[in-house]
Scaffold this active site. Structure first.
Site, PDB file in Angstrom:
ATOM      1  N   GLY A 133       0.821  -1.202   0.000  1.00 16.56           N
ATOM      2  CA  GLY A 133       0.000   0.000   0.000  1.00 16.56           C
ATOM      3  C   GLY A 133       0.851   1.245   0.000  1.00 16.56           C
ATOM      4  O   GLY A 133       2.055   1.194   0.284  1.00 16.56           O
TER       5      GLY A 133
ATOM      6  N   HIS B   3       7.394  -7.324  -4.156  1.00 16.15           N
ATOM      7  CA  HIS B   3       6.119  -7.776  -4.732  1.00 16.15           C
ATOM      8  C   HIS B   3       6.344  -9.040  -5.579  1.00 16.15           C
ATOM      9  O   HIS B   3       6.775  -8.953  -6.733  1.00 16.15           O
ATOM     10  CB  HIS B   3       5.513  -6.674  -5.605  1.00 16.15           C
TER      11      HIS B   3
ATOM     12  N   GLU C 288       4.079 -10.864  -6.864  1.00 14.81           N
ATOM     13  CA  GLU C 288       2.970 -11.064  -7.805  1.00 14.81           C
ATOM     14  C   GLU C 288       3.205 -10.441  -9.174  1.00 14.81           C
ATOM     15  O   GLU C 288       2.490 -10.771 -10.140  1.00 14.81           O
ATOM     16  CB  GLU C 288       1.674 -10.509  -7.200  1.00 14.81           C
TER      17      GLU C 288
ATOM     18  N   LYS D 280     -11.986 -12.112 -16.344  1.00 12.30           N
ATOM     19  CA  LYS D 280     -12.422 -12.328 -17.724  1.00 12.30           C
ATOM     20  C   LYS D 280     -12.041 -13.703 -18.255  1.00 12.30           C
ATOM     21  O   LYS D 280     -12.862 -14.390 -18.868  1.00 12.30           O
ATOM     22  CB  LYS D 280     -11.838 -11.237 -18.624  1.00 12.30           C
TER      23      LYS D 280
ATOM     24  N   ASP E   2     -19.327 -11.369 -21.360  1.00 13.04           N
ATOM     25  CA  ASP E   2     -19.772 -11.421 -19.965  1.00 13.04           C
ATOM     26  C   ASP E   2     -21.284 -11.622 -19.852  1.00 13.04           C
ATOM     27  O   ASP E   2     -21.747 -12.532 -19.169  1.00 13.04           O
ATOM     28  CB  ASP E   2     -19.360 -10.145 -19.237  1.00 13.04           C
TER      29      ASP E   2
ATOM     30  N   CYS F   2       5.240  -6.162   1.438  1.00 10.58           N
ATOM     31  CA  CYS F   2       5.583  -4.736   1.465  1.00 10.58           C
ATOM     32  C   CYS F   2       4.966  -4.067   2.699  1.00 10.58           C
ATOM     33  O   CYS F   2       5.383  -4.338   3.812  1.00 10.58           O
ATOM     34  CB  CYS F   2       5.141  -4.068   0.159  1.00 10.58           C
ATOM     35  N   TYR F   3       3.949  -3.223   2.536  1.00  4.12           N
ATOM     36  CA  TYR F   3       3.293  -2.599   3.686  1.00  4.12           C
ATOM     37  C   TYR F   3       2.789  -3.657   4.655  1.00  4.12           C
ATOM     38  O   TYR F   3       2.843  -3.473   5.876  1.00  4.12           O
ATOM     39  CB  TYR F   3       2.133  -1.726   3.193  1.00  4.12           C
TER      40      TYR F   3
END
Length: 539
Positions: free
Chosen positions: A60, A185, A187, A394, A244, A91-92
């Site tokens: 964050g 990070h 990810e 998606k 969708d 991280c945060y």
């Protein structure tokens, strides 16, 4: 889909505002593990009701020392310990764990942003492997850092697993209490071995089972729909012609059959011959009963003079609901019973991007834009919503559609925004012949992509009508005509995207074809920004 009814292990992400938070959710689902993201300041009961096996605290933009810095709720640490839940701070999130458990975080002497090399300094011994699995002391890897504060003193029982090349703490663990932390990070793709670390943590350390399957999602959602509706309830589904809403309609139709009534609205903001093409697909291939409503004048009259993109979305959302209400009244006269529900193909990214801003008391992420099927709906809407895809990304919707036998060619269609060309004509959509020009430019661009065999390699491609004119020369005469932009991106889920790198000859051919074929256009530019910092759509 009710998150509490999913039978798989849940990895819950507490969101503290990082632009990458929802990428964590997506990465974990790629491992066939069910994951959800909620506000980092959610009440403890909201967390305990979901019964997570693992909790990840996101990064964050805040400092843990800032006034009113977001934090997990009171009783969180006790809940974790009592229920044997594993926690990973990123991280945060790592810094939050540190200060809440008695450690010290300070402003770093050297801030670390971007790619950084880290080195394993301790990763267990013997048969006990730590956060980095089989990696030995001294092993190095490149990761993506983004922090100004750093851990200065660890809480009791924690040990450093890795440090950055500048000496900052990069990874920590307390195996006895099941707390782990990464200062970087894992990810993002800029951390090449990040997925390997997440995989090891979830499978080998936490013992999570990979049982998140689309077949289970389909069966569970059918049960939820059938349990929500009464035996005589009728449902309206708004079909846009996109993947969708079509998958949502097919799923609901499988659950309740002929009690589903589909409507396709031509709002005057569709692509070239979209109405004819979509209705043909519905009737010949999907066999869904669809009523087509031409509401071009109704929408464009309300949009006349409107410049603000958020206002456009609100107006379009409101007009859609008015039409659905009218359709419901007509059905009531026909059926002798008023339809009670409206189906929409809202996706997880729609919900995420429409979240409230910091300070609202609900979330610490910034609102990017409201979606017409999330933030644009009027509060006095009579119909109740059914959103069977709202926890899916998606590509997961496409996988679900394949199970439901939606034609593959239809599933591969590029996303098209609910507000249509209103968010691709910058400014007043009714001014001049902007919509007609954009339709022709877009048709040439998309058809050229298909002819070049590139369509399936691109997540989304489209043209944008810019509210400016430029000087040009056409037919040996000076022109003062419109400028259009071409946008094409690659992505996995729409949360992040990179611009597609066309060959120069392709761009040269397309630009030449547009200027020669579309009257009123004398300049073509290409959008080469990624998301972030840009969104995919221009408005």
């Amino acid at each position: 889909m009710d998150a509490q009814s999913v039978k798989s292990d849940l990895v819950l992400i507490l969101d503290y505002g990082s632009q990458y938070t929802h990428l964590i959710t997506r990465r974990i689902r790629q491992l066939s593990i069910f994951s959800l993201c909620v506000s980092g300041t959610s009440p403890l009961k909201s967390i305990t009701d979901l019964s997570p096996r693992v909790i990840i605290l996101s990064g964050g933009p805040h400092s843990v020392h800032a006034p009113n810095a977001p934090s997990f709720p009171d009783g969180f640490i006790e809940y974790i310990g009592k229920n044997g839940i594993y926690v990973l701070g990123i991280c945060y999130g790592l810094q939050l764990i540190t200060v809440k458990l008695g450690g010290v975080v300070r402003v770093g002497e050297k801030q670390e942003y971007g790619r950084m090399e880290i080195e394993v300094v301790n990763n267990g011994g013997g048969d006990v492997k730590g956060l980095f699995g089989n990696r030995e002391k001294g092993d190095k890897q490149v990761v993506w850092m983004s922090h100004g504060d750093e851990v200065a003193q660890l809480p009791d029982g924690f040990e450093v697993v890795a440090r950055s090349q500048q000496g900052a703490v990069a990874a920590v663990e307390n195996r006895a209490r099941r707390f782990y932390g990464l200062q970087y990070h894992p990810e993002v793709t800029h951390s090449p071995q990040g997925m390997e670390t997440l995989r090891h943590f979830l499978f080998d350390i936490c013992g999570i089972t990979a049982d998140w399957k689309m077949e289970d999602v389909m069966n569970e959602e059918i049960k939820v729909i059938q349990g929500t509706l009464g035996p005589d309830d009728h449902v309206i589904c708004a079909l846009s012609g996109g993947v969708d809403s079509t998958v949502a309609a097919t799923l609901v139709h499988k659950a309740i059959g002929d009690r589903l009534h589909c409507i396709f609205v031509d709002n005057g903001l569709l692509r070239y011959k979209e109405r004819e093409r979509v209705m043909d697909t519905f009737e010949k291939h999907l066999h869904l009963p669809v009523t087509c409503v031409d509401a071009t004048e109704q929408f464009l009259s309300k949009l006349k003079g409107v410049m603000d993109p958020e206002m456009k979305r609100k107006i379009i959302g409101r007009e859609f609901i008015c039409i659905f209400d009218e359709f419901a009244q007509e059905l009531e006269q026909k059926l002798g019973k008023e339809p009670a529900y409206l189906v929409q193909g809202t996706l997880y990214p729609d919900v995420i991007e429409s979240c409230p801003p910091p300070g609202s008391g609900r979330n610490h992420s910034h609102t990017i834009k409201s979606h017409h099927n999330v933030g644009g709906l009027p509060k006095d809407m009579k119909l109740k919503l059914i959103e069977p895809l709202k926890l899916l990304f998606k590509d997961e919707v496409r996988a679900l559609g394949k199970i439901l036998n939606v034609p593959e060619g239809f599933l591969k269609r590029h996303p098209f925004p609910g507000p249509g060309l209103a968010v691709r004509v910058l400014g007043d959509v009714t001014e001049g012949n902007a919509l007609d020009i954009l339709r022709m430019v877009d048709e040439i661009f998309i058809q050229s992509i298909k002819d070049a065999g590139l369509y399936d390699s691109i997540w989304q491609a489209f043209a944008v009508f810019l509210p400016i004119k430029s000087v040009g020369v056409q037919g040996d005469q000076r022109t003062h005509s419109h400028v259009v932009a071409l946008r094409a991106v690659t992505s996995q889920d729409g949360m992040t995207a990179d611009w597609y790198n066309f060959e120069h000859k392709f761009l040269d051919d397309v630009a030449r074809k547009i200027c020669n074929s579309v009257r009123g256009v004398n300049r073509v530019v290409q959008d080469i920004t990624s998301k972030p910092p840009s969104t995919i759509e221009w408005e």
